[in-house]
Structures are given as structure tokens and as C-alpha cells.
Write a protein that holds these residues in place. Structure first.
Motif, PDB file in Angstrom:
ATOM      1  N   ASN A  99       1.426 -11.542  -8.084  1.00  0.00           N
ATOM      2  CA  ASN A  99       1.194 -10.108  -7.921  1.00  0.00           C
ATOM      3  C   ASN A  99       2.405  -9.279  -8.321  1.00  0.00           C
ATOM      4  O   ASN A  99       2.273  -8.275  -9.036  1.00  0.00           O
ATOM      5  CB  ASN A  99       0.790  -9.800  -6.480  1.00  0.00           C
ATOM      6  N   ILE A 103       1.937  -6.948 -11.699  1.00  0.00           N
ATOM      7  CA  ILE A 103       2.084  -5.502 -11.519  1.00  0.00           C
ATOM      8  C   ILE A 103       3.266  -4.996 -12.339  1.00  0.00           C
ATOM      9  O   ILE A 103       3.182  -3.960 -13.018  1.00  0.00           O
ATOM     10  CB  ILE A 103       2.269  -5.149 -10.030  1.00  0.00           C
ATOM     11  N   CYS A 115      -4.826   2.080  -5.813  1.00  0.00           N
ATOM     12  CA  CYS A 115      -4.935   0.878  -4.993  1.00  0.00           C
ATOM     13  C   CYS A 115      -5.625   1.140  -3.663  1.00  0.00           C
ATOM     14  O   CYS A 115      -5.406   2.178  -3.033  1.00  0.00           O
ATOM     15  CB  CYS A 115      -3.536   0.323  -4.699  1.00  0.00           C
ATOM     16  N   ILE A 119      -4.348  -3.221   0.361  1.00  0.00           N
ATOM     17  CA  ILE A 119      -3.902  -4.277  -0.547  1.00  0.00           C
ATOM     18  C   ILE A 119      -2.733  -5.044   0.059  1.00  0.00           C
ATOM     19  O   ILE A 119      -1.981  -4.528   0.883  1.00  0.00           O
ATOM     20  CB  ILE A 119      -3.492  -3.716  -1.924  1.00  0.00           C
ATOM     21  N   ILE A 123       1.456  -6.958  -3.558  1.00  0.00           N
ATOM     22  CA  ILE A 123       1.098  -5.951  -4.558  1.00  0.00           C
ATOM     23  C   ILE A 123       1.917  -4.686  -4.329  1.00  0.00           C
ATOM     24  O   ILE A 123       2.438  -4.082  -5.277  1.00  0.00           O
ATOM     25  CB  ILE A 123      -0.411  -5.646  -4.514  1.00  0.00           C
ATOM     26  N   VAL A 162      -6.723  -1.446  -8.253  1.00  0.00           N
ATOM     27  CA  VAL A 162      -6.293  -2.697  -7.632  1.00  0.00           C
ATOM     28  C   VAL A 162      -6.995  -2.873  -6.285  1.00  0.00           C
ATOM     29  O   VAL A 162      -6.881  -2.018  -5.392  1.00  0.00           O
ATOM     30  CB  VAL A 162      -4.764  -2.713  -7.419  1.00  0.00           C
ATOM     31  N   GLU A 164      -8.555  -6.203  -3.405  1.00  0.00           N
ATOM     32  CA  GLU A 164      -8.757  -7.611  -3.076  1.00  0.00           C
ATOM     33  C   GLU A 164     -10.259  -7.836  -2.959  1.00  0.00           C
ATOM     34  O   GLU A 164     -10.997  -6.928  -2.595  1.00  0.00           O
ATOM     35  CB  GLU A 164      -8.070  -7.969  -1.760  1.00  0.00           C
ATOM     36  N   TYR A 192      -8.085  -4.803 -11.530  1.00  0.00           N
ATOM     37  CA  TYR A 192      -7.220  -5.874 -11.046  1.00  0.00           C
ATOM     38  C   TYR A 192      -7.777  -6.317  -9.687  1.00  0.00           C
ATOM     39  O   TYR A 192      -7.823  -5.536  -8.744  1.00  0.00           O
ATOM     40  CB  TYR A 192      -5.801  -5.310 -10.909  1.00  0.00           C
ATOM     41  N   ASP A 194      -7.530  -9.266  -6.644  1.00  0.00           N
ATOM     42  CA  ASP A 194      -6.859 -10.408  -6.027  1.00  0.00           C
ATOM     43  C   ASP A 194      -7.904 -11.207  -5.248  1.00  0.00           C
ATOM     44  O   ASP A 194      -8.439 -10.739  -4.247  1.00  0.00           O
ATOM     45  CB  ASP A 194      -5.744  -9.907  -5.098  1.00  0.00           C
TER      46      ASP A 194
END
Length: 375
Positions: A99, A103, A115, A119, A123, A162, A164, A192, A194
Motif C-alpha cells: 500500500n 500509493i 478514500c 481505509i 494506505i 481507494v 477496501e 484501487y 485492498d
């Protein structure tokens, strides 16, 4: 050293002073690890197979990926991941490295990161270390996300959303279908995701929520880890060939870290091969997670909010979380308290992480203890 003493004293008064857990005695039920498929507790089963296949594997890579001559297994694992995801893959030493590195590499001129507020810290660290421009939207709030995009899209060449897929503290899932739909309205958006807590656990082959929803091709940067369901160590990103080249050349944790030992990479290969065929274990995990969550809701009278194997039990303060964790330890259960700064004030909790080989009967002491200390 008075400043250090004051900090530690303050943490202790706030019930936030942390310690590395002692190795538990035998017979403990561990509800704090990320061994979601219970592969970590079954490693002995695979020892002979591993030694037969990888008997000559080196125990040190001796250099970074850009310098090491011991990369046969690294290349093989990346190729295997590419065959699974249908996109190039690049290995990193940990999810944190992945991460921070990704990034940082994506922090290009005229780039804004947008984001989710929840997060992972890795990150956030990547954004701060890289000096990225970023905004945060309320957790899983697509309307607020849309408003930020509408306002900022004309000001930047690219916007990186971003999220998850499964959130590590709440166990809930990002609305990926809605995020992808929003992305398709704006050509400058990169997505993006995760998947650290979803790799191995979700999808027909265990590739994550993106696979489960058939969205892999809509995600520009997908992060997975081997240190959780895969019972190993390290991480990877799945992306386009162009982004992979950017990461190789600009992701500082990749460039400047000694590569993971080939023996570790070979073990990750074996575990990933096992994961692909563990659909029954994924079904068992989903079933016990649902039943466990339902039982917690009966006790607390409140929804857990979880849709996964990570299930929070909110206590509202650190002292109560510590008390519950201590009583569980006395009954042979490890369930650790989560406190600030991992969660915001008032969000203190016990975070339960379940494994596929668990059964609800062995978890009955958890419910008994929570009934005794009902919040």
C-alpha cells in the motif's frame, strides 16, 4: 526520557498501553488471528509435499528484486497469480509495503486520491509519506463520494478512488458495484481496492470480493496479501502491465527492500494453490460467521454490521474491552481488545476473527461471557 515516560503513563491511564501477547498455552481458541481458512493451524499436513516440491529452495534472496539472482519462485508465483486474475501481478514484502509503495508510485502530478474514511493505516501512511493530495468520504457513502467526484473531476487529470473490499475492523463490505458504476462515468478515475481480508475467503477461487462480483477487470489496482487466509507472508498487486512497470520503477518499498526469501515465496505458491480449491471451507466459514454474528446480535440487541468472518462487538470504552478480553482469556479464548488509534473514540471493541475449521459449540463460552458482562 521524561517525555517518553509521560506518553506511556498517559496511554496506561487511558487503557491504551499495548503489549506483545504472550505465546498462549495449548488448548486456546484463537479468535484474534487472520487464519481465516485455518491453513495456518494445518501447516504440518503440507510439510512433506512442500519439501518434495521445493527441497532446493534458498532461504535468502540476498538482494532486492531489482538485483537478486534468486527469483525463479518469485517469477513463478507472479505468473500463477496472472493466470488466476487475467492481469499482471507484482509481489511485495507485506501488505503495508504494497500500500505504501503503490500509493507513492501513483502520486503523480494532477492526481487526487479519494478514500473511504476507514481505509487501512498503511494506505493513510502512503498518502502522508508521499505528500499526496487526498480527500476522504464517510464510510461506504456513495452519495458523498459522488459529490466529491463531481466537484473535483475537472481540476485533476486523474482521481484514484481507494476502498477496501472487506474492512478490517468492522467486517463490512464496500459497495463495489456502485463504485464501479461511478467509475465508468468518469474516464479519469482509477479504482484501487485492498482485498487483504477477502483474498482466500471470497469468490469461487478465493480471489476476493472482486471475483465474487465479477469486477476484476473493472479494478485498476487490486491488493492481496499472503499473511492472512494464505498462512504465509508477503503481498501482491494485480494491475495493468503499464502500472506494473510504474511500480517496479517508482514504488520505493519494492525498489529498496530485500526481496522475501524464495522459500517463503514457494510456500505462498503452495498455499495459493490450496486456496483455489477450498470452496467448501469458504462455505463453512460463511456459515459459522453468520451464525456467530446472529448470536452476538441476540446478546447486544444491536446489529454487528458484519458481512464477513470479521465480527466486532462494540464496548464503547477501552476499559470494558480489556475486561472482556481478560475474562475470555481465563476461559481459554483469545479475543483481543481494539482501542484508539485503531478505532475512533467510542469505537472500542472486541474484534472476533473466525476460521473455517471452527464450530459454534466450541465458541459457546464467548456467548456465555458476553451475557454475563452485557453492555
Amino acid at each position: 526520557m521524561s517525555g517518553i515516560t509521560e506518553i506511556l503513563s498517559s496511554l496506561e491511564k487511558e487503557h491504551r498501553l499495548r503489549h506483545i501477547p504472550e505465546i498462549p498455552e495449548s488448548g486456546i481458541i484463537d479468535l484474534s488471528s487472520n487464519d481465516y481458512l485455518s491453513l495456518g493451524s494445518r501447516c504440518e499436513e503440507f510439510r512433506e509435499e512442500f519439501l518434495d516440491r521445493f527441497s532446493d529452495t534458498a532461504f535468502s534472496s540476498s538482494a532486492s528484486r531489482l538485483l537478486s539472482l534468486k527469483q525463479k519462485h518469485h517469477n513463478a508465483l507472479e505468473e500463477y497469480l496472472e493466470s488466476l486474475y487475467g492481469k499482471p501481478a507484482l509481489l511485495f514484502n507485506s501488505g503495508y509495503h504494497a500500500n505504501v509503495g503503490c500509493i507513492g508510485a501513483l502520486t503523480l502530478p494532477s492526481t487526487l486520491f479519494v478514500c473511504d474514511k476507514l481505509i487501512h493505516a498503511s494506505i493513510v501512511d502512503g498518502l502522508r509519506i508521499s505528500g499526496s493530495e487526498f480527500k476522504r468520504f464517510p464510510h461506504n457513502d456513495i452519495l458523498k463520494l459522488r459529490k466529491i467526484i463531481e466537484k473535483e473531476s475537472s481540476r485533476y487529470e486523474r482521481i484514484v478512488i481507494v476502498v477496501e473490499s472487506i474492512y478490517s475492523m468492522d467486517g463490512d463490505i464496500a459497495p463495489l458495484n456502485e463504485v464501479v458504476a461511478l467509475k465508468k462515468e468518469y474516464p479519469e478515475i482509477l479504482l484501487y481496492v485492498d482485498e487483504a481480508h477477502a483474498f482466500g475467503v471470497r469468490g469461487p477461487k478465493g480471489l476476493g470480493v472482486a471475483e465474487e462480483l465479477d469486477l476484476i477487470n473493472d479494478i485498476d489496482i487490486l491488493i492481496g496479501t499472503f499473511g492472512k487466509a494464505a498462512a504465509s507472508a508477503g503481498a501482491f498487486t494485480v494491475c495493468s502491465s503499464e502500472i506494473k512497470s510504474l511500480l517496479i520503477n517508482c514504488a520505493r518499498p519494492f525498489i529498496f527492500s530485500t526481496a522475501l526469501p524464495p522459500v517463503n515465496i514457494a510456500w505462498s505458491m503452495l498455499m495459493t494453490e490450496k486456496i483455489v480449491n477450498m470452496s467448501d471451507a469458504r462455505l463453512r466459514l460463511a456459515a459459522i460467521s453468520k451464525e456467530f454474528s446472529d448470536r452476538l446480535e441476540e446478546i447486544s440487541g444491536k446489529p454487528t454490521g458484519s458481512s464477513s468472518q470479521i465480527i466486532p462487538y462494540l464496548t464503547g470504552n477501552a476499559e470494558k474491552a480489556l475486561d472482556i478480553a481478560a475474562k475470555m482469556r481465563e476461559r481459554g479464548i483469545i479475543a483481543l481488545p481494539i482501542r484508539r488509534p485503531t478505532v475512533p473514540p467510542g469505537g472500542e471493541r472486541i474484534r472476533f476473527s473466525l476460521g473455517a475449521d471452527m464450530n459454534i459449540k466450541q465458541l459457546n463460552p464467548v456467548f456465555e461471557i458476553l451475557k454475563e458482562i452485557k453492555i
